[in-house]
Scaffold this motif. Structure first.
Motif, PDB file in Angstrom:
ATOM      1  N   TYR A  75      75.093  42.167  78.199  1.00  9.08           N
ATOM      2  CA  TYR A  75      73.962  43.050  78.428  1.00  9.08           C
ATOM      3  C   TYR A  75      73.790  42.832  79.936  1.00  9.08           C
ATOM      4  CZ  TYR A  75      69.948  46.034  77.391  1.00  9.08           C
ATOM      5  OH  TYR A  75      69.304  46.959  77.258  1.00  9.08           O
ATOM      6  N   HIS A  76      74.182  43.800  80.797  1.00 12.15           N
ATOM      7  CA  HIS A  76      74.108  43.384  82.119  1.00 12.15           C
ATOM      8  C   HIS A  76      72.816  43.799  82.654  1.00 12.15           C
ATOM      9  CE1 HIS A  76      78.380  42.597  82.449  1.00 12.15           C
ATOM     10  NE2 HIS A  76      78.686  43.695  81.626  1.00 12.15           N
ATOM     11  N   MET A  84      67.854  40.557  70.841  1.00 12.46           N
ATOM     12  CA  MET A  84      66.517  40.803  69.983  1.00 12.46           C
ATOM     13  C   MET A  84      65.435  41.118  71.173  1.00 12.46           C
ATOM     14  SD  MET A  84      65.033  41.539  67.479  1.00 12.46           S
ATOM     15  CE  MET A  84      65.785  41.041  66.064  1.00 12.46           C
ATOM     16  N   ASP A  85      65.230  40.312  72.243  1.00 14.17           N
ATOM     17  CA  ASP A  85      64.449  40.581  73.160  1.00 14.17           C
ATOM     18  C   ASP A  85      64.834  41.709  73.795  1.00 14.17           C
ATOM     19  OD1 ASP A  85      62.974  38.294  72.512  1.00 14.17           O
ATOM     20  OD2 ASP A  85      63.804  37.159  74.129  1.00 14.17           O
ATOM     21  N   SER A  86      66.020  41.942  74.026  1.00 13.46           N
ATOM     22  CA  SER A  86      66.519  43.381  74.759  1.00 13.46           C
ATOM     23  C   SER A  86      66.050  44.350  73.879  1.00 13.46           C
ATOM     24  CB  SER A  86      67.877  43.420  75.148  1.00 13.46           C
ATOM     25  OG  SER A  86      68.245  42.270  76.093  1.00 13.46           O
ATOM     26  N   GLY A  90      61.348  47.829  74.682  1.00 18.74           N
ATOM     27  CA  GLY A  90      60.347  49.166  74.592  1.00 18.74           C
ATOM     28  C   GLY A  90      58.994  48.734  74.086  1.00 18.74           C
ATOM     29  N   LEU A  91      59.093  48.123  72.680  1.00 19.14           N
ATOM     30  CA  LEU A  91      57.819  47.712  72.069  1.00 19.14           C
ATOM     31  C   LEU A  91      56.896  46.871  73.201  1.00 19.14           C
ATOM     32  CD1 LEU A  91      59.341  47.362  68.741  1.00 19.14           C
ATOM     33  CD2 LEU A  91      58.140  49.216  69.398  1.00 19.14           C
TER      34      LEU A  91
END
Length: 95
Positions: A75-76, A84-86, A90-91
């Motif tokens: 995940y760049h 999970m954090d990525s 948005g939430l």
């Protein structure tokens, strides 16, 4: 359902044509899992980009009944966050 028929992808570079995919065929039914195992630079991301409509194939037919999404292994954008954090950022922003 996903149906891929005779999928081919060619990229054009300053050194000429680079054929990344040639005559790929597969069907994926609901609740099935597909794993793409190939060496680096063999077209796995190209197939995913075609399936998610980020890239139009040079040749072949792609039929998708539904929606396809994926997340990159590396995940760049926020590489310090786990998956999970990525996914939940948005939430988190919306509190």
């Amino acid at each position: 359902m996903v149906k891929i028929s005779d999928l081919s992808q060619t990229f054009y570079t300053k050194d000429g044509e680079l054929e990344v995919l040639k005559n790929i065929n597969f069907n994926l039914m609901e609740n099935e899992i597909l794993t793409l195992l190939r060496p680096s630079c063999s077209g796995k991301s190209t197939i995913l980009n075609i399936l998610t409509n980020l890239l139009k194939p040079t040749n072949g037919e792609v039929i998708i009944n539904g929606k396809i999404e994926y997340i990159f292994q590396k995940y760049h954008l926020l590489e310090w966050r786990n998956i999970m954090d990525s996914i939940t950022i948005g939430l988190e922003i919306q509190k």
